[in-house]
Design a protein around this motif. Structure first.
Motif, PDB file in Angstrom:
ATOM      1  N   LYS A   1       0.889  -1.377   0.092  1.00  0.00           N
ATOM      2  CA  LYS A   1       0.096  -0.145  -0.038  1.00  0.00           C
ATOM      3  C   LYS A   1       0.847   1.223   0.111  1.00  0.00           C
ATOM      4  N   GLU A   2       2.001   1.391   0.848  1.00  0.00           N
ATOM      5  CA  GLU A   2       2.928   2.477   0.671  1.00  0.00           C
ATOM      6  C   GLU A   2       3.598   2.641  -0.635  1.00  0.00           C
TER       7      GLU A   2
ATOM      8  N   ARG B   1       0.809   4.151  -2.880  1.00  0.00           N
ATOM      9  CA  ARG B   1       0.776   5.488  -2.336  1.00  0.00           C
ATOM     10  C   ARG B   1       1.844   6.332  -3.108  1.00  0.00           C
ATOM     11  N   GLN B   2       3.255   5.895  -2.941  1.00  0.00           N
ATOM     12  CA  GLN B   2       4.434   6.449  -3.753  1.00  0.00           C
ATOM     13  C   GLN B   2       4.296   6.570  -5.187  1.00  0.00           C
TER      14      GLN B   2
ATOM     15  N   ASN C   1       1.555   6.962  -6.789  1.00  0.00           N
ATOM     16  CA  ASN C   1       0.366   7.234  -7.005  1.00  0.00           C
ATOM     17  C   ASN C   1      -0.520   6.655  -7.978  1.00  0.00           C
TER      18      ASN C   1
ATOM     19  N   SER D   1      -4.014   4.275  -8.025  1.00  0.00           N
ATOM     20  CA  SER D   1      -5.374   4.455  -7.648  1.00  0.00           C
ATOM     21  C   SER D   1      -5.772   3.353  -6.568  1.00  0.00           C
TER      22      SER D   1
ATOM     23  N   ASN E   1      -6.692   3.828  -2.734  1.00  0.00           N
ATOM     24  CA  ASN E   1      -5.480   4.627  -2.360  1.00  0.00           C
ATOM     25  C   ASN E   1      -6.219   6.056  -1.906  1.00  0.00           C
TER      26      ASN E   1
ATOM     27  N   PHE F   1      -4.846   8.618  -0.845  1.00  0.00           N
ATOM     28  CA  PHE F   1      -3.847   9.615  -1.176  1.00  0.00           C
ATOM     29  C   PHE F   1      -3.740   9.836  -2.720  1.00  0.00           C
ATOM     30  N   TYR F   2      -4.433   9.092  -3.544  1.00  0.00           N
ATOM     31  CA  TYR F   2      -4.295   9.299  -5.014  1.00  0.00           C
ATOM     32  C   TYR F   2      -4.827  10.555  -5.489  1.00  0.00           C
ATOM     33  N   GLN F   3      -3.633  11.012  -6.416  1.00  0.00           N
ATOM     34  CA  GLN F   3      -4.266  12.317  -6.885  1.00  0.00           C
ATOM     35  C   GLN F   3      -4.319  12.161  -8.371  1.00  0.00           C
TER      36      GLN F   3
END
Length: 170
Positions: A113-114, A117-118, A120, A122, A163, A165-167
């Motif tokens: 998962k980390e 996140r890194q 990016n 989804s 995620n 934190f997904y942008q």
């Protein structure tokens, strides 16, 4: 009590340990050849993670991008619009039987998962059998539907971890 656990990217030199875990854990019905494992390490090292305890490899997790995955269930499930090309498919999570039920699989999922996140990405998707449904729900995955298996009347669940934190790129 603290464990000297290390999570890192797999290397081709780890292949013997990975094969040993795969053979002993027998988590999937389809045995993956050594050559396939080596190719996965070379092509997807950033999402092929190992857990080692006191220098001994005890577990691994392997995922790859939807773009590179040929998973038939994505197309057959009717979710191809739902699953973006920025998603990751969890292909395998395997823990040596001597180390199961001690949190190492959960630790590898958290590490993946980390990485997601890194990168990016989804989401992480996977297909699991009924007996693993609770485990993946406990690890933050949500059921997305039922997928018919390739063998007889086998039924599995399409699971997703999004995620937070997904942008999305503009």
């Amino acid at each position: 009590m603290e464990f000297p656990i290390n999570i890192r990217e797999a290397q081709v030199s780890d292949i013997e340990h990975i094969c040993l875990i795969q053979e002993s854990a027998q988590t999937s019905q389809d045995e993956i050849t050594r050559e396939i494992l080596e190719e996965r390490i070379r092509s997807h090292a950033d999402t092929f993670l190992l857990a080692s305890l006191d220098g001994q490899v005890i577990a691994y997790i392997f995922a790859r991008t939807v773009k590179s995955s040929l998973n038939k269930w994505i197309l057959e499930s009717g979710n191809e619009k739902f699953i973006s090309d920025r998603s990751i498919i969890l292909e395998d999570l395997s823990v040596h039987p001597d180390f199961q039920k001690q949190g190492f699989g959960t630790l590898l999922l958290a590490s993946l998962k980390e990485v997601i996140r890194q990168k990016n990405s989804s989401a992480i998707y996977l297909v699991c059998k009924d007996e693993w449904l609770t485990y993946f729900e406990m690890n933050g995955f949500m059921e997305q539907g039922i997928v018919e298996g390739e063998r007889s009347s086998e039924v599995a669940f399409l699971m997703c971890w999004r995620n937070p934190f997904y942008q999305e790129e503009l």
